[in-house]
Write a protein that holds these residues in place. Structure first.
Motif: not given
Lengths: 196, 952, 104
Positions: C39-40, C42-43
């Protein structure tokens, strides 16, 4: 009770605009109903429902009844009418485009129109507009969403000579833009000593 | 009264008219057509100032923008520092004095106008010399849209400085005919006094037109003094000519030493003799023209000193005129003080200087060859090529859309420049050239002897290069370059920074290539390898006022106003800037300061009724069958469950889980919502929605449209708001039962649609009134009239802030800073646990967002009940000794909002504090003006925490 | 002042546009199923190449449409603009459009 009084954001500019010379006339367009139309596909069905062929070429506008249909994006138009109220126009257009997957929003008060006429109009606009307004490029039927000074505007060319242009501006920027235009026109208010 | 050094005839000056000016306090006379420099020379004045570091006398060394010597400060008509006497056109009343380097900015406002104009062309030609005029004619005759810009007061370029002939007539007759022909073509813009100072991407050139500078006090006030032309050209022809290059020798900086071509300019263009007794020092043939022309004009030319052993074929011409020519000789130094008195001349062979002698003179002309003016080409990232034969850098590649013509491309002769201009222009044309595209006939020029590339004469003076000036404006010498290289510098960019050569007003127009050459010589490497420093805009200095143009004063930044602005002004509102909006901050009554006005306005809203112009709130119409789906994905809470007719508060986060905006959402229909954003967030939120819809979810059947200016919004706030709204809209049942909190109703007023919403940003009973701005003033007035019995009080943003802060409502962007989650704000209740996903949700589970020591929004109450904590103050642990520990002091957080509360009868604040919710009830310290103020940590809701007031 | 060719409005000055970062970085189908690291990524993580880069741009002062572009980060030259529903142009296609002079 008395009818509700209408005011315009440019009421205070009336006198100053009237003092402009014939080479740069600026008239505040009367309030008209305007609706923002969104529609994915235009075609015969849309034309029949709306009573106008929405222009599909970017940077163009066409007359639509008593008003205008202005291209704002590949699925967005600004449609105006001088004979309907804002509520009537929104209701009619919304009813027409809803079955086609479209939408319509009353934006009559979002923008105000200034009509600029005269031989110096192109010179005035060129002081703050980076796109080419030469009549060969920006002739009758052309429109452009761009920036004039520091205000976002929609420009509509009414005639080929580029001496008749409507500037649509967000209402809250109208005062700024009127000041900007008056200032830009200042050198044409008396005989310029330096004429290019 | 005649000036002693003015010729009796000739020149481009208006001898019938005399203008008076002052220089260094002395009243002098000149003619229209003069520059300040030519008028000073006509009066026998060479020295302009003393140099910036060494205090050495300096004078006029060139005739235009390349002059490194003649810096002046203008005093009248308007103070302006650091102009060149050679580029200031003379006018009645001009007052100036010489400058030792730096000048002085005006301490009075500049009342002149400056503006900018966009212009589009097929072909932009820079320079109206022979090549430029030929190019402009060729393009214009073929029907192209053409702009021709030239920095001088009239067209002609180098032809203004000489005696050339075209079509068997003076060349300036052809220039006049060309200018007239261009003037007759409708698609041609021809601007003189206009310097193209920068070339940028995609055919974009900035040019500065000096429109009224030359008129002095007679300049019309309504016309801009200077104009920046923003020219967009399909093709650019750079025909900017060449700058003559000096040769460096000892004491080469005395007044009376100037470039040979400049002397020709002063003679032919201005009718000025720059001296009586001249020595000409050259490495090439071009200076022979200067020697012969000055001789014919009556100057005694003592000698032509030609560094080339074989001299020039023009030697015979000089000797016929009685001018001595010394071939294989150089000038090694000079004597004199305020003016040169002697040139020291010595034989020169194989780099060795022999024994010399002194020749008396009051004028020493120098020519070391010509540097093509490749500035615009180089700015456009064109690569330069060193030409060892010319000792010059030339355009080294073809660029798309930009071509160099004439002597700027190294073309040496007039006929060549004309054909080159035509050739380059023809290459830009879409179609064939015009049938009548004829060039004038130039006489055959003699085959010149190759020049000698000579950067400097070896210093035999014993000064070791310390008086051999490379950059006169920076007082930088050959010795300085040697020192830079001794310090280990190799790159020409480093040598430039070390020596400061090329960093002054003239940006190295005469010194740049010399530095490359001398550096190469000292490093014993090819000049091609040192190259040049990077050419950057502007070519010549441009005043900031010109760049600012009309974006000054009221036009500096647009002022957005609401439909009620005139009313606010009449009501005496004090405004604050919120983004570009002008919003009333408070409405002081006579004698009230802001604090008193805000306490009064707050009390009215909490005990009676107040009214706010909230029209600047962002408003977005969200329509379509999937409107609810979109809002569910973008808000942290559930919007699809909202009933038509109801209102819900929502928070929006970025993908990182940080709050980006908040506001209320009205469900207008199953497929239609009205989304309200903060004033500052309006454009941002619409863009945010569009970005997701267009780039991620194009399958969603939803459209978002800004209606910020379609609706004026007036919150009517306070226990008596129901009475006021009920009176104005009698057909609406405004009772709490019929019109509950967080619902909306449509109605009309005299046929005009109005929307009412029970939304409260103060905790009080409140109604928001929405109406088309066309009728805003009338509706506002109706509300005021109806509210008069209850003392309705207009309030501004400051009161709005106090009221919301008392209720603990954050302002996104003030109480948050992009690092704050809804949970940090204590708004876990606004984060849906039902929705599988929404933007930001996944980030809440990141370990960093689970940290119990994250900063929480809390309330702060100063214990002394007096101190209004400055917003932005830091918060530290309570210190029993009341003193800060030595740094670094651990910080707990900071104050985000702080006000004095009428309701609480004490100041209060909101703050972000580490683990703040666990600290409620504790006392911490806030340093204010050097003392530690004890404050109690509280929950953020300080007024009506149980929410009893919202229904009145 | 560089020109950027909006796929609809044509060439306009760069100040009419907003930059939108790397293109072709889709929102994950099921964020909840990603690890913290994924997720990190992607962000927070984006490519930063010297040379060709596929980017998102928005004609914010004009038609407000998002589009993609291939731009050379070393020269700033736009080699190609394309609509969001167009596939990312391949290298051979870019080379061809450059030879044919059809690159904007």
């Amino acid at each position: 009770m008395a009818e509700l009084l209408r005011t315009s954001p440019l009421d205070a500019w009336t006198d100053a605009l009237e003092r402009l010379p014939d080479t740069v006339r600026i008239a505040v367009e009367p309030y008209v109903a305007m609706v923002d139309v969104r529609l994915g596909t235009v075609g015969a069905a849309a034309s029949a429902a709306l009573g106008v062929d929405l222009p599909t070429a970017p940077g163009t506008w066409v007359p639509a009844g008593t008003g205008r249909a202005v291209w704002l994006g590949p699925d967005e138009w600004l449609l105006s009418s001088t004979t309907e109220t804002p509520e009537e126009l929104e209701a009619r257009v919304r009813a027409a485009v809803l079955p086609l997957g479209g939408s319509a929003t009353d934006v009559s008060a979002q923008r105000i129109g200034l009509r600029l006429t005269g031989a110096r109009v192109r010179d005035v606009l060129a002081k703050g507009c980076s796109i080419d307004l030469h009549p060969r490029v920006f002739g009758r039927g052309s429109s452009a969403q761009t920036t004039l000074g520091q205000a976002g505007v929609v420009l509509l060319a009414l005639f080929d000579a580029a001496d008749d242009v409507v500037v649509l501006v967000r209402s809250s920027f109208a005062g700024y833009l009127a000041d900007w235009l008056l200032d830009a026109a200042l050198e044409f208010t008396t005989t310029p000593t330096h004429d290019r | 009264m005649t000036s002693p050094f003015r010729t009796s005839t000739g020149g481009r000056i208006d001898r019938a008219t005399t203008v008076e000016f002052t220089f260094d306090g002395q009243t002098l006379r000149g003619h229209p057509g003069d520059t300040l420099a030519s008028a000073l020379l006509a009066n026998g004045r060479h020295q302009i100032a003393t140099s910036i570091k060494l205090g050495r006398p300096r004078g006029i060394a060139a005739a235009w923008a390349e002059d490194p010597g003649g810096l002046v400060q203008i005093e009248e008509p308007f103070p302006e520092p650091m102009l060149l006497a050679t580029t200031v056109e003379l006018h009645e009343g001009l007052a100036a004095h010489g400058l030792p380097g730096q000048g002085r900015l005006a301490d009075v406002p500049d009342s002149a106008r400056y503006d900018a104009v966009h212009h589009h062309v097929d072909v932009l030609v820079v320079g109206a010399g022979p090549a430029g005029l030929a190019a402009a004619l060729t393009a214009a005759r073929a029907g192209a849209r053409v702009a021709l810009v030239d920095e001088q007061s009239e067209a002609g370029g180098s032809l203004l400085s000489g005696t050339e002939r075209l079509d068997d007539a003076p060349a300036l007759q052809w220039v006049a005919a060309a200018v007239a022909e261009l003037a007759g073509l409708p698609e041609v813009l021809h601007l003189q006094r206009t310097t193209a100072f920068g070339s940028y991407d995609d055919g974009f050139v900035l040019a500065l037109e000096r429109r009224t500078d030359h008129l002095g006090a007679a300049a019309p006030k309504h016309v801009s003094r200077q104009r920046v032309w923003r020219i967009r050209a399909r093709s650019i022809v750079v025909a900017t000519g060449a700058h003559e290059r000096p040769v460096v020798f000892a004491d080469n900086d005395r007044p009376g030493i100037m470039l040979a071509g400049a002397a020709r300019t002063f003679l032919h263009r201005y009718g000025v003799l720059p001296g009586r007794e001249a020595v000409v020092f050259t490495t090439n043939d071009s200076a022979y023209d200067a020697a012969l022309d000055l001789h014919r004009a009556g100057v005694h030319v003592q000698a032509v000193v030609d560094a080339r052993p074989e001299g020039s074929p023009r030697r015979a011409e000089c000797e016929r005129a009685g001018i001595r020519v010394l071939s294989g000789a150089v000038v090694t130094g000079t004597r004199g003080a305020e003016r040169i008195t002697h040139a020291l001349v010595a034989p020169f062979a194989d780099g060795e200087v022999g024994a010399g002698s002194a020749i008396t003179c009051d004028l020493l002309l120098v020519s070391g060859g010509w540097n093509p003016a490749v500035h615009l080409f180089s700015q456009a990232r064109g690569r330069l090529r060193y030409d060892a034969a010319l000792g010059a850098f030339l355009p080294g590649e073809e660029l798309d859309g930009l071509a160099v013509a004439g002597s700027a491309a190294g073309v040496p002769d007039l006929a060549g420049c004309l054909t080159d201009g035509q050739r380059v222009a023809r290459a830009t044309l879409a179609g064939p050239p015009a049938a009548d595209d004829r060039l004038p006939t130039a006489p055959e020029s003699a085959v010149p002897t190759p020049p000698l590339v000579l950067w400097r004469v070896p210093d035999t003076s014993g000064a070791d290069g310390s008086t051999s000036f490379v950059d006169l404006q920076r007082d930088a010498t050959v010795a300085d370059i040697a020192r830079a290289i001794g310090a280990g510098l190799r790159s020409i960019e480093h040598v430039k920074r070390y020596t400061t050569i090329g960093t002054a007003h003239d940006q190295g127009k005469t010194s740049g290539v010399l530095t490359s050459g001398i550096t190469a010589e000292l490093l014993a490497i090819p000049v091609q390898d040192t190259g040049t420093t990077t050419f950057r805009p502007p070519y010549t200095p441009v005043a900031f006022a010109a760049l600012a143009g009309r974006d000054r004063g009221r036009l500096f930044d647009p002022e957005r106003v609401t439909a009620l602005h005139e009313w606010h002004v009449a009501a005496g509102a004090v405004f604050e800037d919120v983004g570009q909006w002008k919003r009333p901050r408070h409405y002081p009554r006579p004698g009230e300061d802001m604090e008193a006005a805000v306490l009064r306005e707050c009390a009215a809203a909490r005990t009676g009724v107040g009214i706010l112009d909230g029209s600047t709130l962002g408003k977005i119409d969200v329509q379509g069958p999937d409107a609810a789906v979109l809002l569910d994905r973008l808000y942290t809470n559930l919007m699809s469950s909202l009933k038509v007719g109801s209102v819900r508060y929502g928070v929006m986060c970025g993908v990182d889980g940080m709050v980006i905006d908040d506001g209320t959402v009205l469900r207008l229909a199953e497929d239609r919502f009205l989304v309200l954003t903060t004033t500052g967030g309006a454009a941002k939120v619409l863009d945010w929605m569009e970005e997701w819809v267009q780039t991620e979810w194009p399958d969603l059947r939803v459209h978002c449209t800004s209606v910020t200016e379609q609706w004026c919004t007036f919150p009517v706030v306070g226990p008596r708001s129901r009475d006021v709204v009920g009176a104005v809209f009698p057909q609406v049942d405004v009772s709490a039962e019929a019109f509950p909190f967080m619902t909306w109703r449509d109605t009309t007023l005299d046929g005009v649609p109005v929307r009412l919403a029970r939304i409260s940003f103060s905790g009080e009973l409140a109604f928001e009134v929405y109406v088309n701005p066309w009728y805003a003033v009338a509706v506002w007035q109706r509300l005021l009239d109806a509210g008069r019995p209850y003392g309705i009080t207009p309030y501004g943003t400051e009161t709005m802030h106090v009221l919301r802060a008392e209720k603990g409502y954050p302002i996104i962007g003030q109480d948050t800073d992009g690092t704050v989650t809804p949970h940090d704000l204590g708004m876990a209740w606004a984060v849906s646990k039902k929705k599988p996903d929404f933007v930001g949700k996944r980030s809440f589970a990141r370990p960093a967002n689970q940290d119990p020591l994250r900063k929480h929004l809390v309330g702060l109450l100063p214990v002394d009940r007096q101190t209004v904590l400055p917003e932005g103050s830091q918060i530290v642990e309570f210190r029993t000794d009341g003193r800060l520990p030595p740094p670094p002091v651990p910080m707990l957080g900071h104050v985000t909002s702080s006000y004095r509360s009428a309701e609480l009868a004490r100041p209060f604040a909101l703050a972000l504090v580490k683990g703040g919710r666990e600290r409620i009830g504790e006392t911490v310290h806030v340093p204010v003006d050097g003392t530690l103020v004890p404050v109690e940590v509280t929950g953020p809701v300080l007024v009506d925490p149980e929410g009893a007031r919202r229904d009145g | 002042m560089q020109l950027i060719a909006c796929p609809w409005c044509g060439p306009r000055e760069e100040v009419e546009f907003h930059y939108g970062g790397q293109a072709h970085v889709p929102y994950p189908d099921s964020p909840a199923e990603l690890s913290d690291e994924e997720w990190a990524h992607y962000v927070f993580f984006r490519d930063n190449p010297k040379g060709r880069f596929a980017e998102r741009w928005n004609h914010s002062a004009g038609c407000r449409r998002w589009f993609n572009a291939i731009r050379d980060t070393a020269t700033y030259r736009f080699e190609r603009v394309y609509r969001l529903d167009d596939p990312k142009p391949g290298v051979t296609e870019l080379a061809r459009s450059r030879e044919e002079g059809t690159a904007p």
